[in-house]
Design an enzyme around this catalytic site. Structure first.
Site, PDB file in Angstrom:
ATOM      1  N   TYR A   1     -66.996  34.486  18.990  1.00 54.89           N
ATOM      2  CA  TYR A   1     -66.759  35.369  17.837  1.00 54.89           C
ATOM      3  C   TYR A   1     -65.309  35.224  17.345  1.00 54.89           C
ATOM      4  CZ  TYR A   1     -65.748  39.780  15.408  1.00 54.89           C
ATOM      5  OH  TYR A   1     -65.327  40.724  14.503  1.00 54.89           O
TER       6      TYR A   1
HETATM    7  P1  NAP Z   1     -72.172  46.015  10.714  1.00 57.54           P
HETATM    8  O1  NAP Z   1     -72.506  47.442  10.547  1.00 57.54           O
HETATM    9  O2  NAP Z   1     -72.784  45.270  11.862  1.00 57.54           O
HETATM   10  O3  NAP Z   1     -72.546  45.271   9.332  1.00 57.54           O
HETATM   11  C1  NAP Z   1     -72.699  43.894   9.247  1.00 57.54           C
HETATM   12  C2  NAP Z   1     -73.549  43.590   8.038  1.00 57.54           C
HETATM   13  O4  NAP Z   1     -73.742  42.170   7.966  1.00 57.54           O
HETATM   14  C3  NAP Z   1     -74.957  44.236   8.069  1.00 57.54           C
HETATM   15  O5  NAP Z   1     -75.202  44.925   6.887  1.00 57.54           O
HETATM   16  C4  NAP Z   1     -75.889  43.042   8.194  1.00 57.54           C
HETATM   17  O6  NAP Z   1     -77.106  43.186   7.487  1.00 57.54           O
HETATM   18  C5  NAP Z   1     -75.063  41.953   7.517  1.00 57.54           C
HETATM   19  N1  NAP Z   1     -75.622  40.663   7.889  1.00 57.54           N
HETATM   20  C6  NAP Z   1     -75.832  40.161   9.109  1.00 57.54           C
HETATM   21  N2  NAP Z   1     -76.473  38.996   9.030  1.00 57.54           N
HETATM   22  C7  NAP Z   1     -76.691  38.750   7.723  1.00 57.54           C
HETATM   23  C8  NAP Z   1     -77.318  37.720   6.995  1.00 57.54           C
HETATM   24  N3  NAP Z   1     -77.909  36.670   7.593  1.00 57.54           N
HETATM   25  N4  NAP Z   1     -77.352  37.791   5.645  1.00 57.54           N
HETATM   26  C9  NAP Z   1     -76.790  38.848   4.989  1.00 57.54           C
HETATM   27  N5  NAP Z   1     -76.182  39.872   5.624  1.00 57.54           N
HETATM   28  C10 NAP Z   1     -76.134  39.826   6.980  1.00 57.54           C
HETATM   29  O7  NAP Z   1     -70.603  45.793  10.838  1.00 57.54           O
HETATM   30  P2  NAP Z   1     -69.400  46.830  10.490  1.00 57.54           P
HETATM   31  O8  NAP Z   1     -69.269  47.798  11.614  1.00 57.54           O
HETATM   32  O9  NAP Z   1     -69.555  47.294   9.099  1.00 57.54           O
HETATM   33  O10 NAP Z   1     -68.152  45.844  10.579  1.00 57.54           O
HETATM   34  C11 NAP Z   1     -67.953  44.810   9.617  1.00 57.54           C
HETATM   35  C12 NAP Z   1     -67.242  43.644  10.287  1.00 57.54           C
HETATM   36  O11 NAP Z   1     -65.979  44.052  10.822  1.00 57.54           O
HETATM   37  C13 NAP Z   1     -67.959  43.092  11.534  1.00 57.54           C
HETATM   38  O12 NAP Z   1     -68.945  42.181  11.197  1.00 57.54           O
HETATM   39  C14 NAP Z   1     -66.847  42.461  12.334  1.00 57.54           C
HETATM   40  O13 NAP Z   1     -66.778  41.086  12.079  1.00 57.54           O
HETATM   41  C15 NAP Z   1     -65.591  43.132  11.826  1.00 57.54           C
HETATM   42  N6  NAP Z   1     -64.817  43.857  12.860  1.00 57.54           N
HETATM   43  C16 NAP Z   1     -65.408  44.598  13.832  1.00 57.54           C
HETATM   44  C17 NAP Z   1     -64.628  45.310  14.746  1.00 57.54           C
HETATM   45  C18 NAP Z   1     -65.260  46.227  15.768  1.00 57.54           C
HETATM   46  O14 NAP Z   1     -64.531  46.947  16.478  1.00 57.54           O
HETATM   47  N7  NAP Z   1     -66.578  46.261  15.890  1.00 57.54           N
HETATM   48  C19 NAP Z   1     -63.258  45.251  14.694  1.00 57.54           C
HETATM   49  C20 NAP Z   1     -62.670  44.492  13.695  1.00 57.54           C
HETATM   50  C21 NAP Z   1     -63.455  43.798  12.788  1.00 57.54           C
HETATM   51  P3  NAP Z   1     -78.280  44.196   7.925  1.00 57.54           P
HETATM   52  O15 NAP Z   1     -77.778  45.570   7.565  1.00 57.54           O
HETATM   53  O16 NAP Z   1     -79.447  43.754   7.140  1.00 57.54           O
HETATM   54  O17 NAP Z   1     -78.434  44.044   9.405  1.00 57.54           O
END
Ligand code: NAP
Length: 216
Positions: free
Chosen positions: A131
């Protein structure tokens, strides 16, 4: 300014579309991957485009036609394997950058991970390293393209209510930040051209978002 939100159905994405729709100068186009996800965004008055990030660049470019900015806040999430990490967090991100270029969109905001340096890849536990590597190379690709980029590196995301208070700089101490505040940081970045060509880490802190972001 019309903004394509890629990953709109995600936890940050939903806050972001809602805040964009509430703002005076911005309007959102929500890129989602399933038609049944559309009603949430239609209720907010936002346009939608149903596109899976595993599709080709031309398909993503069609969704980007006519917008002024793209925000990439999609991610494969913790419940899939390294195959999806490569296909979404790396290839999906790079395809979106190429799609933005093809559609003539210059402004691009990337929601990255907190530390995407080469050292962070080496230091990461083996389950997390793919990742971090995907995020590292997506960020590097973005910086090498002729796009007006901003790369946001949030700390650990929480679902606490936003405080509107952050600490943001090229480097800050690792800490948490509510997703709601990250969404406000993205809106503030869209509204401030001073963030173009910048990348910054952001965690909860003591400065108001509207005051911190213009000078980040
Ligand atoms: P999230 O709720 O998991 O949202 C990710 C989105 O990506 C979901 O809506 C998902 O769609 C979409 N997605 C996944 N596969 C896809 C595909 N094939 N085509 C189109 N859309 C797709 O993530 P979040 O919590 O909002 O966070 C956003 C980002 O922040 C993360 O992805 C990560 O890289 C980054 N981040 C995370 C952290 C942490 O502590 N977790 C820290 C820093 C940065 P569906 O709704 O249809 O599943």
């Amino acid at each position: 300014m019309k903004v394509l939100v890629v990953g709109a159905n995600g936890q940050i994405g939903k806050h972001l579309v809602s805040f964009i729709q509430d703002s005076d100068n911005l309007e959102a186009k929500a890129m989602i991957r399933k038609q049944e996800q559309a009603s949430f965004f239609e209720d907010l008055g936002a346009e939608t485009a149903v596109v899976d990030l595993e599709k080709d660049i031309e398909t993503i470019a069609k969704a980007a036609e006519g917008v002024d900015a793209v925000v990439f806040t999609a991610g494969s999430g913790p419940h899939t394997g390294p195959d999806k990490t490569i296909l979404i967090d790396l290839d999906g991100a790079v395809k979106t950058m190429k799609a933005a270029k093809a559609a003539g969109v210059k402004r691009f905001i990337m929601v990255s991970s907190f530390d995407t340096t080469r050292e962070a890849i080496q230091a990461a536990p083996s389950s997390f390293a793919p990742y971090v590597a995907a995020k590292h190379y997506a960020d590097e690709w973005l910086k090498s393209m002729d796009l007006d980029y901003t790369i946001i590196h949030p700390g650990r995301l929480t679902n606490e209510e936003g405080t509107g208070q952050i600490e943001a700089a090229y480097e800050v101490n690792r800490a948490e930040i509510p997703r709601e505040d990250v969404a406000h940081v993205i809106v503030a970045s869209l509204e401030n051209e001073t963030t173009i060509g910048k990348e910054f880490q952001v965690v909860s802190g003591t400065k108001r978002i509207k005051e911190a972001i213009p000078s980040v």
